[in-house]
Design an enzyme around this catalytic site. Structure first.
Site, mmCIF file in Angstrom:
data_model
loop_
_atom_site.group_PDB
_atom_site.id
_atom_site.type_symbol
_atom_site.label_atom_id
_atom_site.label_comp_id
_atom_site.label_asym_id
_atom_site.label_seq_id
_atom_site.Cartn_x
_atom_site.Cartn_y
_atom_site.Cartn_z
ATOM 1 N N ASP A 42 0.843 -1.192 0.000
ATOM 2 C CA ASP A 42 0.000 0.000 0.000
ATOM 3 C C ASP A 42 0.885 1.252 0.000
ATOM 4 O O ASP A 42 1.968 1.245 -0.577
ATOM 5 C CB ASP A 42 -0.939 -0.035 1.215
ATOM 6 N N HIS A 99 -3.746 6.196 3.465
ATOM 7 C CA HIS A 99 -4.419 5.001 2.954
ATOM 8 C C HIS A 99 -3.825 3.719 3.529
ATOM 9 O O HIS A 99 -4.546 2.824 3.993
ATOM 10 C CB HIS A 99 -4.326 5.003 1.427
ATOM 11 N N SER A 102 -11.074 -0.543 -0.930
ATOM 12 C CA SER A 102 -9.797 -0.552 -0.210
ATOM 13 C C SER A 102 -9.995 -0.922 1.249
ATOM 14 O O SER A 102 -9.098 -1.488 1.883
ATOM 15 C CB SER A 102 -9.139 0.829 -0.277
#
Length: 736
Positions: free
Chosen positions: A143, A204, A527
């Site tokens: 990620d 994220h 996600s």
């Protein structure tokens, strides 16, 4: 005379240099980064991949020094390299027998206090766990990096890393690992203003890592909203991060992602969660995630991937390979609502994560179309950049026809905004008070504005409710059918992805134009659903450490909560929206039967997908070849937990699926087949399976027939094998 000759000579040399530099510049412009995929690593002890890659590159380019050409090597878990090449060099490499494929390195896109409770994985002693085995479980997170100082990743109370761990902490500048966050690597280029580090500069990666395996952290909220304990599915598990996304641009290069897979596999992680997806997809040998996940599968590692955020249209799924566990996103019973109180006393309920409290004060309402003197009506209604007049919006609440541009209203001095979204099923964080309304509710407000001399409204601080209908597939979640493999159903499973409160990086604000910095925030997307399933997979592995990736995937799919067309905004898409249903972590521990597909089964699948000869042997890394029977094999006969077939919509059809189940329940069990919810004719042979011992296998066929479904529609059924204790459910989907 000598001076003239010298001048002429210098002029000629200068001209040649200009031409040379121009040619070099053009040549550099013609080069781009390509991935040269060479399959599995050769088993020879004397094979040196880096030397081999260098030799190939020198031969193809004609350059002895390839330092400026070679981007990275893949040398630990599979074979290949990334290099800057011209088109002609790419063609030469692609024609080599030792090369599977050569394809451009592309940019891939980045795709909780109550979600685990919602799924039945309760806090503390209410959930059965194997803490020692859980502590030996490692989740690899590919990620945007991680915020290592977060309480969600604290090493307090953890012992040393598992003995099997082969990774390192190469987190870069000012980065320290611990006994929770045991490994870190980064593959991002150096950018001005960003130190070379595995630190998360987008938020994220921290979010997804904490969903999968974050520590339990009490009293977490987003400015009072969603207050509770944030935790991952396996809080005692270890985390290894592989940063592949460029800081500041939220894009992730495929050559870096492949390098992350190469390392994660060799580092001995147990599960890989990768919340990334490409805009466009090609064949398997040009699909970065499919390549990495295939080699992970071959080493016993399950890769979990988000379905994508391009719904609700059909054929938007981007995670298609059967060895990728593809996850759709749904809501849960908790929701954040933001009420709008109009001047006439009417209250409208909208969605957003609004932490700003205007104390119920009503402000003048103005429509974007009425607040612009320099744009056409459509652009003004959308509050498009440069359209709003600050004198007309300052100190007011602005109505905008889309939620994409409320920041424009804020920049012009508005105190709040009311916006429209026909799919307002997931609340977002904004940098000032915003309420997102459905089409119908927005029109009520618009009608009030147009019919009232001095319209006013108040946008209230958000409330948390726990009576939302759930689970319902999110509108943004990408749908099937599978555009590449028509007879493999995708997505596979559904998990919570909307309004997830989890860890974040304080280096980046929680929304555009925001000045706040937080360590926890609310985000929606596949996600977020992806690491939920990665956490469940790791949870199952703590009870069944020897299970293969396909066994874990099967257990999750066949025990999922049933869903139906009413749980998808695009009702006719049904299984194309939610796959086998909604994940049930507790039931998945004891599935009874599993559908197992090992490496050789996937090789047979590739044979049926026209991968033969040298290319197949390169991918497999062994002497695999395709028999005539395998070459003719149908992809629908891969031993998959779901069954799907594309048929003609203009004539009757008859298709047969071949499957094998493995008994993981109890010895001396008898399972009977039952088909429910179908307008199709379904025949299961044999309809009774007697299994005397654990891990005994039994095969059967499922023949489905009927009239051709209407174009763009699907018809489905459910096959359930039951011994009275276990209910092993598989969707059967037929579509035109």
């Amino acid at each position: 005379m000598a001076t003239a000759v010298s001048y002429c000579l210098l002029s000629c040399i200068f001209a040649l240099l200009v031409v040379s530099f121009a040619s070099a510049g053009k040549d550099d412009q013609d080069k781009q980064v390509y991935i040269v995929y060479m399959g599995a690593l050769p088993s020879r002890v004397d094979y040196m991949p880096m030397s081999h890659h260098t030799s190939i590159l020198q031969d193809v380019t004609g350059e002895s020094s390839i330092q400026d050409r070679l981007v990275r090597n893949y040398k630990r878990s599979f074979n290949g390299f990334a290099a800057r090449l011209t088109e002609s060099e790419r063609e030469i490499l692609a024609s080599m027998d030792e090369v599977v494929s050569v394809f451009p390195s592309k940019n891939l896109n980045l795709q909780t206090t109550t979600s685990w409770n919602f799924m039945g994985l309760k806090e503390g002693k209410r959930t059965k766990r194997n803490p020692l085995i859980e502590s030996d479980t490692i989740i690899g997170v590919i990620d945007s990096g991680i915020y290592p100082e977060s309480d969600s990743f604290s090493g307090k109370g953890f012992g040393p890393p598992p003995k099997k761990w082969k990774g390192v902490c190469k987190g870069g500048t000012n980065f320290t690992c611990n006994n929770k966050l045991i490994g870190a690597r980064y593959y991002t280029p150096k950018l001005e203003g960003f130190p070379e580090s595995a630190r998360d500069n987008t938020g994220h990666g921290s979010h997804t890592a904490s969903i999968a395996a974050g520590n339990a952290v009490k009293h977490v909220s987003f400015y009072g909203l969603g207050n509770g304990t944030v935790r991952g599915g396996v809080p005692a598990a270890r985390i290894a991060v592989y940063k592949v996304c460029d800081p500041g641009v939220i894009r992730c290069t495929s050559d870096g992602i492949l390098a992350a897979f190469d390392d994660a596999i060799a580092d001995k992680v147990d599960i890989i969660t990768v919340s990334l997806g490409a805009d466009a997809v090609g064949t398997f040998e040009e699909d970065t995630l499919a390549i990495g996940a295939f080699h992970a599968m071959a080493k016993g590692i399950l890769t979990v991937n988000g379905a994508g955020n391009n719904g609700p249209e059909r054929r938007t799924i981007v995670s298609m390979a059967p060895w990728l566990f593809t996850v759709a996103a749904s809501n849960m019973n908790r929701a954040f609502i933001t009420k709008v109180v109009l001047g006439n006393g009417k209250t409208i309920v909208g969605r957003s994560v609004n932490s700003f409290d205007l104390n119920g004060k009503k402000y003048p309402l103005v429509y974007g179309k009425s607040a612009s003197s320099r744009c056409d009506a459509s652009s003004a209604g959308f509050c498009s950049p440069g359209c709003l007049d600050s004198k007309r919006v300052k100190g007011k609440i602005v109505l905008c026809d889309t939620q994409r541009n409320p920041g424009e209203a804020q920049a012009m001095g508005a105190v709040a905004s009311i916006v429209r979204n026909p799919y307002e099923d997931a609340a977002s964080v904004f940098s000032f008070p915003v309420s997102v309304l459905s089409e119908d509710d927005y029109n009520i407000v618009l009608s009030y504005v147009n019919s009232t001399k001095n319209p006013k409204a108040a946008v209230l601080k958000s409330e948390t409710i726990f009576n939302q209908k759930a689970p319902v597939v999110a509108s943004y979640s990408s749908r099937g059918p599978n555009p590449l493999i028509h007879d493999i159903l995708k997505p596979d499973i559904t998990a919570p992805g909307s309004e997830i409160l989890a860890a974040y990086s304080p280096y980046v604000p929680p929304s555009e134009s925001d000045t706040r910095h937080v360590k926890y925030t609310v985000i929606s997307g596949t996600s977020m659903s992806c690491p939920h399933v990665a956490g469940v997979a790791a949870y199952i592995k703590t009870f069944h450490p020897l299970w293969s990736p396909s066994m874990i995937q099967s257990a999750i799919m066949t025990t999922a909560w049933p869903m139906n067309a009413s749980t998808s905004p695009s009702n006719e898409l049904a299984e194309f929206a939610y796959g086998a249903g909604h994940v049930d972590p507790i039931a998945a521990i004891h599935p009874g039967l599993v559908y197992e597909a090992n490496k050789s089964d996937h090789i047979t699948f590739l044979c049926g997908f026209n991968y033969t000869g040298k290319k197949l042997r390169l991918i497999s890394g062994d002497s695999s070849s395709c028999t005539k029977e395998q070459t003719k094999s149908l992809t629908r006969n891969l031993n998959y937990p779901s069954m799907s077939a594309q048929v003609s919509g203009t004539k009757p059809f008859k298709v047969t699926f071949r499957r094998t189940v493995t008994n993981v329940g109890r010895p001396n069990a008898t399972y009977k087949a039952k088909v429910v919810g179908s307008k199709l004719k379904v025949k299961v042979v044999p309809a009774v399976l007697s299994l005397k011992s654990l891990y005994e296998k039994k095969s059967f066929t499922v023949t489905v027939s009927g009239a051709g479904p209407k174009a763009e529609n699907l018809v489905s059924a459910q096959l359930i094998w039951s011994d009275g204790v276990h209910f092993v459910r598989s969707p059967i989907v037929v579509y035109a």
